[in-house]
Scaffold this active site. Structure first.
Site, PDB file in Angstrom:
ATOM      1  N   TYR A 145       0.859  -1.031   0.031  1.00 23.22           N
ATOM      2  CA  TYR A 145       0.084   0.059  -0.126  1.00 23.22           C
ATOM      3  C   TYR A 145       0.831   1.115  -0.195  1.00 23.22           C
ATOM      4  O   TYR A 145       1.091   1.893   1.014  1.00 23.22           O
ATOM      5  CB  TYR A 145      -1.013   0.032   1.194  1.00 23.22           C
ATOM      6  CG  TYR A 145      -1.829   0.973   1.545  1.00 23.22           C
ATOM      7  CD1 TYR A 145      -2.999   1.270   0.361  1.00 23.22           C
ATOM      8  CD2 TYR A 145      -1.941   1.875   2.514  1.00 23.22           C
ATOM      9  CE1 TYR A 145      -3.894   2.174   0.367  1.00 23.22           C
ATOM     10  CE2 TYR A 145      -2.844   2.825   2.656  1.00 23.22           C
ATOM     11  CZ  TYR A 145      -3.960   2.868   1.678  1.00 23.22           C
ATOM     12  OH  TYR A 145      -4.739   3.960   1.716  1.00 23.22           O
ATOM     13  N   ARG A 169      -1.382   8.249  -3.915  1.00 27.70           N
ATOM     14  CA  ARG A 169      -2.475   7.084  -3.291  1.00 27.70           C
ATOM     15  C   ARG A 169      -3.730   7.799  -2.847  1.00 27.70           C
ATOM     16  O   ARG A 169      -3.762   9.129  -2.632  1.00 27.70           O
ATOM     17  CB  ARG A 169      -1.789   6.661  -2.037  1.00 27.70           C
ATOM     18  CG  ARG A 169      -2.288   5.282  -1.482  1.00 27.70           C
ATOM     19  CD  ARG A 169      -1.350   4.775  -0.373  1.00 27.70           C
ATOM     20  NE  ARG A 169      -1.667   5.437   0.757  1.00 27.70           N
ATOM     21  CZ  ARG A 169      -0.829   5.410   1.928  1.00 27.70           C
ATOM     22  NH1 ARG A 169       0.331   4.490   1.932  1.00 27.70           N
ATOM     23  NH2 ARG A 169      -1.109   6.233   2.995  1.00 27.70           N
ATOM     24  N   ASP A 170      -4.835   7.123  -2.781  1.00 24.40           N
ATOM     25  CA  ASP A 170      -6.045   7.753  -2.255  1.00 24.40           C
ATOM     26  C   ASP A 170      -6.399   8.808  -3.256  1.00 24.40           C
ATOM     27  O   ASP A 170      -6.716   9.882  -2.799  1.00 24.40           O
ATOM     28  CB  ASP A 170      -5.957   7.906  -0.709  1.00 24.40           C
ATOM     29  CG  ASP A 170      -5.683   7.058   0.190  1.00 24.40           C
ATOM     30  OD1 ASP A 170      -5.952   5.770   0.039  1.00 24.40           O
ATOM     31  OD2 ASP A 170      -4.801   7.450   1.371  1.00 24.40           O
ATOM     32  N   SER A 217      -5.252  13.011   0.959  1.00 22.62           N
ATOM     33  CA  SER A 217      -4.492  11.884   0.782  1.00 22.62           C
ATOM     34  C   SER A 217      -3.241  11.778   1.575  1.00 22.62           C
ATOM     35  O   SER A 217      -2.813  12.756   2.167  1.00 22.62           O
ATOM     36  CB  SER A 217      -4.055  11.714  -0.617  1.00 22.62           C
ATOM     37  OG  SER A 217      -2.977  10.806  -0.900  1.00 22.62           O
ATOM     38  N   ASP A 231      -8.071   0.208  -2.544  1.00 22.49           N
ATOM     39  CA  ASP A 231      -9.073   1.099  -3.035  1.00 22.49           C
ATOM     40  C   ASP A 231      -8.470   1.508  -4.563  1.00 22.49           C
ATOM     41  O   ASP A 231      -9.280   2.207  -5.122  1.00 22.49           O
ATOM     42  CB  ASP A 231      -8.922   2.390  -2.211  1.00 22.49           C
ATOM     43  CG  ASP A 231      -9.732   2.298  -0.803  1.00 22.49           C
ATOM     44  OD1 ASP A 231     -10.325   1.212  -0.776  1.00 22.49           O
ATOM     45  OD2 ASP A 231      -9.724   3.039  -0.167  1.00 22.49           O
ATOM     46  N   ASP A 256      -8.991   5.435  11.479  1.00 24.25           N
ATOM     47  CA  ASP A 256      -8.936   5.477  10.076  1.00 24.25           C
ATOM     48  C   ASP A 256      -8.823   6.962   9.725  1.00 24.25           C
ATOM     49  O   ASP A 256      -8.642   7.176   8.475  1.00 24.25           O
ATOM     50  CB  ASP A 256     -10.233   5.330   9.564  1.00 24.25           C
ATOM     51  CG  ASP A 256     -10.764   3.810   9.648  1.00 24.25           C
ATOM     52  OD1 ASP A 256     -10.006   2.765   9.521  1.00 24.25           O
ATOM     53  OD2 ASP A 256     -12.118   3.676  10.359  1.00 24.25           O
TER      54      ASP A 256
END
Ligand SMILES: *[C@@H]1O[C@H](CO)[C@@H](O)[C@H](O)[C@H]1NC(C)=O
Ligand SMILES: *[C@@H]1O[C@H](CO)[C@@H](O)[C@H](O)[C@H]1NC(C)=O
Length: 456
Positions: free
Chosen positions: A179, A184-185, A191, A231, A409
């Site tokens: 990951y 990313r994201d 992000s 994701d 989270d």
């Protein structure tokens, strides 16, 4: 239980075995650590987190810039580096996967880091709740490699797993999450990836994958299972209208292809992340999703080590919902099993006979969200079905715990740079700390609401 005891025994032995200096890759500090705190020459004691400092070769100690070379003790396996065309640089795979479910006949390696977080959390509790909390350390959870600086820990864990196997005769599987994509994201409000496409992201990512592959190659006796990039591909199915996602599309595909090829070459069993029922399970999304996953499977060399897909990672959906949660209204695939049963034939049509793993770490309590898309520290969640290969569905290799339950989270602090509005919604537990850091009250609720209950 026996497995956990052997882990404790191992941890207890370490301080006795170490002398004044710790060897390269060994632990040299962290909460509760009583062993050596200085490192053999040529290595430096480097803090990985509050619980774990490690002797890293001086050349591999992360500076403010991401490292661009693999650690000197890890033999590089790549012979023709390239930054443009990973399809040409794939090593020819020498490994051959065992047929069938890769989890069968194996016990899980327990993350010492998560065990240390859980033990520290249980120490703050009392009575039977504390006993239940402590036993969460016996439940296998995936180990996230969300920064290149964490990858040296993989060698430590693999060495530990290898030693446990030798002493017990029980084969172990080390479960990891890959990951660290650049940008990313891409659809997230905030992000938190460390690499950007603009700043050498693809090359940095390839270096990250090379380091993982080199660590795995050093311990061919230990089986590694990886979930690939939560994701990311799902974002490419539904979120290309987000500028960051369309800008990242080519790089995501190139990087994931590279990961699939390099990790297949060293025999890692892989499941690409496939979102969840409330994301790709909508009828209009199934077919484009199947097309993309099959495309990535082929790009990865159609390797049998690309075992299939992972669903519900870090999410809250039931594998089999007793009744549909009202927030799922309009989607006939209102739980993970329905989603998998709908997606699998479409993948097969495209030549990808995918098997699945399904996250249930925080799925013990249902009907707790206001919207299906809510993902941040959802209030009232409880630990769910514990990891097992007894899944009741031949498409599903295992029920797994991927998210380390108790790690936040995201922060609910609206002034924080990484604030995401989802963490401020009324169904998000607040106040919550930064993503990845320990959230004690949330962990205690996961334990008290666990379904089935955690054994004391
Ligand atoms: C990404 O796609 C999901 C599923 O279609 C959608 O709910 C979400 O709003 C999208 N995110 C953004 C930032 O557009
Ligand atoms: C919220 O974040 C801001 C900015 O980082 C910080 O100054 C403040 O102390 C934080 N508040 C809390 C309650 O943690």
């Amino acid at each position: 239980m026996a497995k956990f005891q052997s882990l404790l025994a191992l941890l207890a032995l370490v301080p006795v075995l170490v002398r004044a200096q710790q060897t390269v890759w060994g632990q040299c500090g962290g909460i509760g650590w009583t062993g050596a705190t200085t490192c053999a020459s040529g290595s430096v004691c480097t803090e990985q987190n509050a619980y774990y400092s490690q002797c890293l070769p001086s050349s591999a100690v992360p500076s403010s810039a991401p490292p661009t070379t693999a650690p000197t003790t890890a033999p590089p396996t790549k012979t023709s580096p390239t930054t443009t065309s990973p399809t040409n640089s794939a090593p020819s795979s020498t490994a051959t996967p065992a047929p069938g479910n890769p989890f069968t006949g194996f016990e899980w390696y327990l993350s010492p880091y998560y065990a240390s977080e859980v033990s520290a959390a249980a120490a703050q509790m009392t009575g039977s709740a504390a006993q239940q909390a402590a036993s969460v350390a016996n439940i296998p959870t995936f180990i996230w490699f969300d920064q290149v600086a964490k990858v040296p820990q993989l060698s430590t864990y693999l060495a530990d797993a290898s030693a446990q196997q030798t002493s017990t005769g029980q084969k172990l599987i080390v479960p990891i999450v890959v990951y660290d994509l650049p940008d990313r994201d891409c659809a997230a409000a905030a992000s938190n990836g460390e690499f950007t496409i603009q700043d050498n992201g693809q090359a940095n990512y390839e270096n990250y994958i090379d380091q993982i592959a080199a660590a795995v190659a050093q311990y061919p006796d230990v089986r590694v299972v990886a979930i690939i990039e939560p994701d990311s591909l799902a974002n490419l199915v539904t979120n290309l209208s987000v500028a960051e996602c369309s800008a990242a599309e080519t790089t995501y595909k190139t990087c994931i292809t590279y990961a699939l090829q390099q990790l297949a070459a060293v025999g890692v069993y892989m499941y690409m992340d496939a979102g969840h029922a409330g994301w790709l399970g909508w009828p209009a999304n199934l077919s484009p999703a199947a097309e993309l996953f099959a495309q990535m499977y082929v790009a990865g060399g159609s390797s049998p080590f690309i075992r299939g897909l992972a669903t519900n990672v870090a999410n809250y959906n039931a594998l089999v919902a007793a009744t549909p949660d009202p927030i799922t209204q309009g989607n006939p695939n209102y739980d993970e099993q329905l989603y998998i049963n709908a997606l699998a034939p479409m993948l097969q049509q495209q030549g990808f006979s995918a098997q699945f793993v399904v996250e249930q770490a925080r799925s013990g309590v249902q009907n707790i969200r206001q919207q299906w898309g809510d993902w941040c520290n959802v209030k009232g969640a409880g630990f769910g079905t514990q990891p097992t290969t007894n899944t009741g569905n031949s498409l599903i290799d295992a029920i797994v715990w991927v998210k380390p339950g108790g790690e936040s989270d995201g922060t609910s602090n609206t002034s924080a740079a990484r604030y995401d509005y989802h963490c401020g919604l009324s169904d998000a537990d607040q106040p919550s700390p930064e993503a990845g850091t320990w959230f004690q009250e949330y962990f205690q609720t996961l334990v008290s609401q666990a379904n089935p209950p955690i054994p004391a």
